[in-house]
Scaffold this active site. Structure first.
Site, PDB file in Angstrom:
ATOM      1  N   ASP A 193       0.839  -1.200   0.000  1.00 35.19           N
ATOM      2  CA  ASP A 193       0.000   0.000   0.000  1.00 35.19           C
ATOM      3  C   ASP A 193       0.874   1.250   0.000  1.00 35.19           C
ATOM      4  OD1 ASP A 193      -2.095  -1.745   0.410  1.00 35.19           O
ATOM      5  OD2 ASP A 193      -2.169  -1.376   2.577  1.00 35.19           O
ATOM      6  N   LYS A 194       0.270   2.338  -0.396  1.00 33.13           N
ATOM      7  CA  LYS A 194       0.983   3.623  -0.381  1.00 33.13           C
ATOM      8  C   LYS A 194       1.554   3.926   1.016  1.00 33.13           C
ATOM      9  CE  LYS A 194       0.127   8.413  -1.715  1.00 33.13           C
ATOM     10  NZ  LYS A 194      -0.867   9.329  -2.268  1.00 33.13           N
TER      11      LYS A 194
END
Ligand code: URA
Length: 247
Positions: free
Chosen positions: A114-115
């Site tokens: 994920d970011k």
């Protein structure tokens, strides 16, 4: 990574490595900008064997040749960059040399983070290797350091290990996962599959909230402490073997 492959034309190889069109390569040859073991290459379409000797001997504009096809990169992904266009923000590829974005076959991340997740991310242009790494059959454990908003309750390890936890909107329970608490609000979680936002959703299912997620290892390969966030290094075949070695 590769030691020796079938002979290919130099202009085709370099074009696929992002050095420009075959015409651009011909121009570089005319300019004497491509050398092999210190000697000017004179034929843009001459055959070469992509392997260790070519890797060591070929220079372009006085610079060593980029990694040949079959490359594996280990990146310390920082928070804030994304693995896919589906999330807004700069892509992990922006941390790598610009020319690598023009490679064919393309460099792809081995799964995604994920970011807001940092840590070990592998990228490769070797599709077969990528599939071996992400295949459920490989069953590679991925270990994360997890930081939580609320104190652990003590039941997390048993619930995650049971292999019965069902996440919202899913139809099959999660595979058993391994959790070891390290402090009141942190621990190490090892997952053997890769569902969407899995670690975050697992703790959310127990009423907690992940505030920090950092991948420490994939299989037997650990992110070296010497590799700072945002930095990368090439992984040699021994490093790739470590991924498949038991952690
Ligand atoms: N689990 C998550 O929730 N996010 C990741 O990036 C990796 C595992």
């Amino acid at each position: 990574m590769s030691s020796k492959n079938a002979a290919v034309r130099l202009n085709k190889l370099l074009a696929h490595m992002g050095y420009g069109s075959r015409r651009d390569i011909a121009r570089l040859v005319e300019l004497g900008a491509i050398t092999l073991n210190g000697i000017d290459v004179t034929q843009a379409d001459g055959k070469v064997e992509p392997g260790d000797e070519l890797q060591a001997g070929l220079e372009i504009d006085g610079e060593p040749l980029d990694p040949l096809p079959g490359m594996v990169v280990m990146l310390h992904k920082p928070v804030g960059v994304t693995c896919s266009h589906k999330e807004a923000g700069p892509l992990v590829f922006s941390l790598l040399p610009e020319r690598w974005r023009r490679r064919d076959p393309a460099l792809s991340s081995v799964g995604r983070l994920d970011k807001d997740t940092s840590g070990l991310l592998l990228l490769t242009d070797d599709g077969a290797l990528l599939h071996r790494m992400i295949s459920p059959r490989a069953g590679l454990g991925k270990t994360y350091h997890v930081t939580l908003a609320r104190p652990l309750e003590g039941r997390e390890a048993a619930i995650f290990a049971a292999g019965t936890l069902m996440l919202d909107s899913e139809t099959t329970p999660l595979k058993p996962a391994h959790f070891v608490a390290e402090s009141a609000q942190s621990g190490r979680l090892t997952l053997y599959e890769g569902r969407y936002h899995q670690a975050r959703r697992m703790f959310a299912a127990l009423g907690n909230h992940v505030t920090g997620l950092h991948r420490l290892s994939m299989g037997g390969l650990e992110l070296p402490a010497s590799l700072p966030a945002g930095a990368w290094q090439l992984l040699d075949s021994a490093g790739v073997a470590r991924v498949f070695a038991k952690a």
